[in-house]
Design a protein around this motif. Structure first.
Motif, PDB file in Angstrom:
ATOM      1  N   GLU A 247       0.899  -1.138  -0.060  1.00 40.52           N
ATOM      2  CA  GLU A 247       0.097   0.046  -0.132  1.00 40.52           C
ATOM      3  C   GLU A 247       0.846   1.218  -0.050  1.00 40.52           C
ATOM      4  O   GLU A 247       0.263   2.335   0.051  1.00 40.52           O
ATOM      5  N   GLY A 248       2.060   1.034   0.463  1.00 40.08           N
ATOM      6  CA  GLY A 248       2.918   2.405   0.329  1.00 40.08           C
ATOM      7  C   GLY A 248       2.499   3.401   1.250  1.00 40.08           C
ATOM      8  O   GLY A 248       1.962   2.953   2.585  1.00 40.08           O
ATOM      9  N   GLY A 249       3.183   4.661   1.353  1.00 48.62           N
ATOM     10  CA  GLY A 249       3.006   5.661   2.306  1.00 48.62           C
ATOM     11  C   GLY A 249       3.276   5.160   3.769  1.00 48.62           C
ATOM     12  O   GLY A 249       4.611   4.702   3.956  1.00 48.62           O
ATOM     13  N   ASN A 250       2.431   5.183   4.788  1.00 52.73           N
ATOM     14  CA  ASN A 250       2.832   4.649   6.138  1.00 52.73           C
ATOM     15  C   ASN A 250       2.598   3.339   6.251  1.00 52.73           C
ATOM     16  O   ASN A 250       2.502   2.834   7.550  1.00 52.73           O
ATOM     17  N   SER A 251       2.692   2.497   5.327  1.00 50.79           N
ATOM     18  CA  SER A 251       2.655   1.175   5.540  1.00 50.79           C
ATOM     19  C   SER A 251       3.548   0.550   6.180  1.00 50.79           C
ATOM     20  O   SER A 251       4.888   0.779   6.414  1.00 50.79           O
ATOM     21  N   THR A 252       3.360  -0.574   6.941  1.00 51.30           N
ATOM     22  CA  THR A 252       4.323  -1.326   7.661  1.00 51.30           C
ATOM     23  C   THR A 252       5.445  -2.202   6.831  1.00 51.30           C
ATOM     24  O   THR A 252       4.911  -2.329   5.593  1.00 51.30           O
ATOM     25  N   PRO A 253       6.621  -2.552   7.110  1.00 47.47           N
ATOM     26  CA  PRO A 253       7.445  -3.243   6.555  1.00 47.47           C
ATOM     27  C   PRO A 253       6.972  -4.917   6.125  1.00 47.47           C
ATOM     28  O   PRO A 253       7.382  -5.286   5.152  1.00 47.47           O
ATOM     29  N   VAL A 254       5.918  -5.392   6.956  1.00 39.94           N
ATOM     30  CA  VAL A 254       5.427  -6.628   6.247  1.00 39.94           C
ATOM     31  C   VAL A 254       3.942  -6.626   6.621  1.00 39.94           C
ATOM     32  O   VAL A 254       3.397  -5.688   7.404  1.00 39.94           O
ATOM     33  N   PRO A 255       3.017  -7.299   6.066  1.00 39.64           N
ATOM     34  CA  PRO A 255       1.467  -7.371   6.497  1.00 39.64           C
ATOM     35  C   PRO A 255       1.316  -7.600   7.838  1.00 39.64           C
ATOM     36  O   PRO A 255       2.026  -8.586   8.530  1.00 39.64           O
ATOM     37  N   VAL A 256       0.387  -6.857   8.460  1.00 39.17           N
ATOM     38  CA  VAL A 256       0.168  -6.926   9.657  1.00 39.17           C
ATOM     39  C   VAL A 256      -1.214  -6.684  10.427  1.00 39.17           C
ATOM     40  O   VAL A 256      -2.004  -5.970   9.423  1.00 39.17           O
TER      41      VAL A 256
END
Length: 125
Positions: free
Chosen positions: A95-104
């Motif tokens: 999703e980019g932007g403020n997204s986490t480094p892995v899915p959470v």
């Protein structure tokens, strides 16, 4: 585990520092070891999530490494519908932007989160 070529702790520290504008308390919580990171498992998830309120942690972060954005959205909606005490959020690096480094999936105390949001004047869109 390495995330984006960084040691996992470094990747999370960089992430929490990067979202200070939208979540100013998260870096402090991370640095104070008040966020528990768990590998998501459908067999253990209910147990961990039911224990959340009785812990000192400000958030549980369930790493859902093999999960898609659609799965995260659906699961998050399901958990928010079932829970009155926790607020569930999701994030995926695609999703980019403020997204986490892995899915959470992220579990936080709903009342505490709303209070913190009120203090900084945050409003849901």
């Amino acid at each position: 585990m390495d995330v984006k070529g960084l040691k996992e702790d470094n990747a999370w520290q960089i992430y929490f520092a990067s979202i200070k504008g939208v979540c100013p308390w998260s870096l402090r919580a991370f640095m104070d070891n008040n966020i528990l990171f768990l590998d998501y498992s459908s067999t253990c998830h209910k147990t961990w999530s039911s224990l959340f309120k009785s812990t000192q942690y400000e958030a549980f972060v369930y790493k859902c490494v093999d999960k898609s954005v659609d799965w995260l959205i659906d699961k998050c909606e399901e958990l928010n519908e079932k829970s009155t005490r926790s607020e569930w959020l999701w994030s995926h690096p695609i999703e980019g932007g403020n997204s986490t480094p892995v899915p959470v999936l992220i579990q936080q105390d709903r009342e505490q989160l709303e209070s913190l949001r009120d203090k900084i004047g945050y409003e849901h869109e």
